[in-house]
Design a protein around this motif. Structure first.
Motif, PDB file in Angstrom:
ATOM      1  N   GLU A  88      53.290 -15.882   2.216  1.00  0.00           N
ATOM      2  CA  GLU A  88      52.003 -16.566   2.333  1.00  0.00           C
ATOM      3  C   GLU A  88      52.136 -18.026   1.933  1.00  0.00           C
ATOM      4  N   MET A  89      51.462 -18.895   2.684  1.00  0.00           N
ATOM      5  CA  MET A  89      51.414 -20.308   2.398  1.00  0.00           C
ATOM      6  C   MET A  89      49.966 -20.772   2.450  1.00  0.00           C
ATOM      7  N   THR A  90      49.596 -21.658   1.534  1.00  0.00           N
ATOM      8  CA  THR A  90      48.229 -22.179   1.547  1.00  0.00           C
ATOM      9  C   THR A  90      48.237 -23.659   1.218  1.00  0.00           C
ATOM     10  N   PRO A  91      47.327 -24.432   1.801  1.00  0.00           N
ATOM     11  CA  PRO A  91      47.201 -25.838   1.417  1.00  0.00           C
ATOM     12  C   PRO A  91      46.746 -25.947  -0.037  1.00  0.00           C
ATOM     13  N   ALA A  92      47.232 -26.960  -0.740  1.00  0.00           N
ATOM     14  CA  ALA A  92      46.853 -27.146  -2.138  1.00  0.00           C
ATOM     15  C   ALA A  92      45.386 -27.537  -2.283  1.00  0.00           C
ATOM     16  N   ALA A  93      44.791 -28.064  -1.228  1.00  0.00           N
ATOM     17  CA  ALA A  93      43.385 -28.473  -1.252  1.00  0.00           C
ATOM     18  C   ALA A  93      42.805 -28.316   0.152  1.00  0.00           C
ATOM     19  N   PRO A  94      41.485 -28.153   0.255  1.00  0.00           N
ATOM     20  CA  PRO A  94      40.859 -28.003   1.576  1.00  0.00           C
ATOM     21  C   PRO A  94      40.712 -29.356   2.269  1.00  0.00           C
ATOM     22  N   ALA A  95      41.848 -29.931   2.655  1.00  0.00           N
ATOM     23  CA  ALA A  95      41.869 -31.244   3.283  1.00  0.00           C
ATOM     24  C   ALA A  95      42.775 -31.200   4.510  1.00  0.00           C
ATOM     25  N   LEU A  96      42.482 -32.061   5.481  1.00  0.00           N
ATOM     26  CA  LEU A  96      43.227 -32.052   6.741  1.00  0.00           C
ATOM     27  C   LEU A  96      44.704 -32.341   6.518  1.00  0.00           C
ATOM     28  N   ALA A  97      45.024 -33.284   5.629  1.00  0.00           N
ATOM     29  CA  ALA A  97      46.423 -33.640   5.393  1.00  0.00           C
ATOM     30  C   ALA A  97      47.197 -32.454   4.831  1.00  0.00           C
ATOM     31  N   GLU A  98      46.590 -31.726   3.892  1.00  0.00           N
ATOM     32  CA  GLU A  98      47.261 -30.563   3.313  1.00  0.00           C
ATOM     33  C   GLU A  98      47.384 -29.437   4.337  1.00  0.00           C
ATOM     34  N   ASP A  99      46.367 -29.272   5.167  1.00  0.00           N
ATOM     35  CA  ASP A  99      46.445 -28.286   6.255  1.00  0.00           C
ATOM     36  C   ASP A  99      47.632 -28.595   7.169  1.00  0.00           C
ATOM     37  N   VAL A 148      56.362 -13.961  13.202  1.00  0.00           N
ATOM     38  CA  VAL A 148      54.943 -13.855  13.550  1.00  0.00           C
ATOM     39  C   VAL A 148      54.160 -14.655  12.525  1.00  0.00           C
ATOM     40  N   VAL A 149      53.351 -15.587  13.026  1.00  0.00           N
ATOM     41  CA  VAL A 149      52.551 -16.471  12.172  1.00  0.00           C
ATOM     42  C   VAL A 149      51.077 -16.164  12.395  1.00  0.00           C
ATOM     43  N   GLY A 150      50.303 -16.190  11.328  1.00  0.00           N
ATOM     44  CA  GLY A 150      48.860 -15.993  11.445  1.00  0.00           C
ATOM     45  C   GLY A 150      48.113 -16.907  10.502  1.00  0.00           C
ATOM     46  N   GLU A 151      46.888 -17.277  10.878  1.00  0.00           N
ATOM     47  CA  GLU A 151      46.033 -18.116  10.040  1.00  0.00           C
ATOM     48  C   GLU A 151      44.747 -17.350   9.745  1.00  0.00           C
ATOM     49  N   VAL A 152      44.470 -17.100   8.460  1.00  0.00           N
ATOM     50  CA  VAL A 152      43.289 -16.330   8.088  1.00  0.00           C
ATOM     51  C   VAL A 152      42.539 -17.002   6.947  1.00  0.00           C
ATOM     52  N   ARG A 153      41.292 -16.621   6.813  1.00  0.00           N
ATOM     53  CA  ARG A 153      40.503 -17.019   5.650  1.00  0.00           C
ATOM     54  C   ARG A 153      40.379 -15.881   4.650  1.00  0.00           C
ATOM     55  N   ARG A 154      40.528 -14.668   5.134  1.00  0.00           N
ATOM     56  CA  ARG A 154      40.419 -13.516   4.238  1.00  0.00           C
ATOM     57  C   ARG A 154      41.407 -12.431   4.649  1.00  0.00           C
ATOM     58  N   ALA A 171      56.868 -12.223   8.488  1.00  0.00           N
ATOM     59  CA  ALA A 171      55.445 -12.501   8.677  1.00  0.00           C
ATOM     60  C   ALA A 171      55.087 -13.722   7.825  1.00  0.00           C
ATOM     61  N   LEU A 172      54.579 -14.756   8.464  1.00  0.00           N
ATOM     62  CA  LEU A 172      54.214 -16.001   7.792  1.00  0.00           C
ATOM     63  C   LEU A 172      52.706 -16.163   7.906  1.00  0.00           C
ATOM     64  N   LEU A 173      52.019 -16.010   6.795  1.00  0.00           N
ATOM     65  CA  LEU A 173      50.561 -15.994   6.802  1.00  0.00           C
ATOM     66  C   LEU A 173      50.019 -17.239   6.116  1.00  0.00           C
ATOM     67  N   MET A 174      49.285 -18.042   6.864  1.00  0.00           N
ATOM     68  CA  MET A 174      48.625 -19.218   6.298  1.00  0.00           C
ATOM     69  C   MET A 174      47.225 -18.828   5.866  1.00  0.00           C
ATOM     70  N   ARG A 175      46.975 -18.941   4.574  1.00  0.00           N
ATOM     71  CA  ARG A 175      45.643 -18.638   4.036  1.00  0.00           C
ATOM     72  C   ARG A 175      44.830 -19.929   3.946  1.00  0.00           C
ATOM     73  N   ARG A 176      43.783 -19.999   4.727  1.00  0.00           N
ATOM     74  CA  ARG A 176      42.918 -21.177   4.715  1.00  0.00           C
ATOM     75  C   ARG A 176      41.853 -21.041   3.618  1.00  0.00           C
ATOM     76  N   TRP A 177      41.370 -22.182   3.153  1.00  0.00           N
ATOM     77  CA  TRP A 177      40.322 -22.190   2.131  1.00  0.00           C
ATOM     78  C   TRP A 177      39.012 -21.681   2.722  1.00  0.00           C
ATOM     79  N   ARG A 178      38.308 -20.868   1.948  1.00  0.00           N
ATOM     80  CA  ARG A 178      36.989 -20.372   2.361  1.00  0.00           C
ATOM     81  C   ARG A 178      35.863 -21.108   1.654  1.00  0.00           C
ATOM     82  N   LYS A 179      36.112 -21.537   0.389  1.00  0.00           N
ATOM     83  CA  LYS A 179      35.089 -22.272  -0.336  1.00  0.00           C
ATOM     84  C   LYS A 179      35.739 -23.161  -1.386  1.00  0.00           C
ATOM     85  N   LEU A 180      35.067 -24.265  -1.692  1.00  0.00           N
ATOM     86  CA  LEU A 180      35.601 -25.220  -2.653  1.00  0.00           C
ATOM     87  C   LEU A 180      35.740 -24.585  -4.028  1.00  0.00           C
ATOM     88  N   GLY A 181      36.790 -24.986  -4.737  1.00  0.00           N
ATOM     89  CA  GLY A 181      36.960 -24.535  -6.108  1.00  0.00           C
ATOM     90  C   GLY A 181      37.616 -23.178  -6.262  1.00  0.00           C
TER      91      GLY A 181
END
Length: 234
Positions: free
Chosen positions: A37-48, A118-124, A144-154
């Motif tokens: 699993e990989m996730t951006p450090a912050a909910p920002a376009l550059a980190e995405d 196999v790559v996937g992008e999910v919020r949950r 399996a490489l899963l990108m976890r996107r931010w769902r809410k700030l903080g």
């Protein structure tokens, strides 16, 4: 058009080809039959973008076979992904209606065994879903490489429990100057938050080249070389 013959890939792990990373990973790289699993450090376009390219590089190094990228919103910038080593001759897309369908598509694709990754992008994705992906990756010997996107700030996506073998947090860092005013090679802060049978760590790396390989900024490379010389002397 990409075919689904069994890909030639590293037998046990996908190495980063950087000792400073591979020697700290329990499997010597990203384990092939496992969920990462990989996730951006912050909910920002550059980190995405940095996280997307980090994943693209890993998928590019997984072997010469096709890579399936599953998403719910078709917003992947293909030219950028190609610069990280994942060209259109290898990349296939699937668009799902929601995270649940996306995870099901990933699971089926992993069990097929004919893909390099196999790559996937999910919020949950809950613990049950990640266990299923982990098992499917193991059965199909496919990463399996899963990108976890931010769902809410903080609330970091990595706060949610997961069965993943490794979990990474990616952020942008100061670029390396290339001798042209205003131009530099992208650098990322790469943090391994958790790994099975190993310790976490963090470091600064240069972004992927055209073969999906990371680099070390000059100062970091010098420190790594010095550490190696000291170890040999001891």
């Amino acid at each position: 058009m990409a075919t689904l013959d069994a890909p030639a890939r590293p037998s046990g792990a996908i190495p980063f080809a950087l000792d400073v990373i591979d020697t700290r990973l329990a499997d010597g790289g990203l384990a092939v039959g496992a969920l990462h699993e990989m996730t951006p450090a912050a909910p920002a376009l550059a980190e995405d973008a940095a996280t997307t390219l980090f994943i693209s590089g890993a998928a590019a190094r997984a072997g010469p076979g096709p890579v399936l990228w599953v998403l719910t919103k078709f917003d992947l910038y293909a030219p950028g992904v190609e610069q990280a080593g994942l060209g259109p001759d290898r990349l296939m897309f699937a668009q799902a209606r929601d995270d649940r369908e996306l995870l099901a598509v990933m699971e089926d694709a992993l069990r097929h065994g004919g893909l390099a990754a196999v790559v996937g992008e999910v919020r949950r994705a809950d613990m049950t879903a990640t266990r299923r992906l982990q098992l499917a990756a193991s059965d199909g010997r496919t990463p399996a490489l899963l990108m976890r996107r931010w769902r809410k700030l903080g609330t970091s996506p990595l706060n949610e429990p997961s069965a993943a073998t490794t979990r990474w947090r990616i952020a942008c860092a100061s670029s390396v100057p290339l001798g042209v005013p205003g131009v530099g090679r992208a650098c990322w802060s790469v943090e391994l938050v958790r790994q099975r049978n190993g310790n976490p760590f963090s470091l600064i790396v240069e972004g992927c080249d055209a073969q999906g390989r990371l680099g070390l900024p000059a100062t970091a490379a010098d420190r790594a070389a010095a550490a190696g010389h000291r170890a040999q002397a001891a």
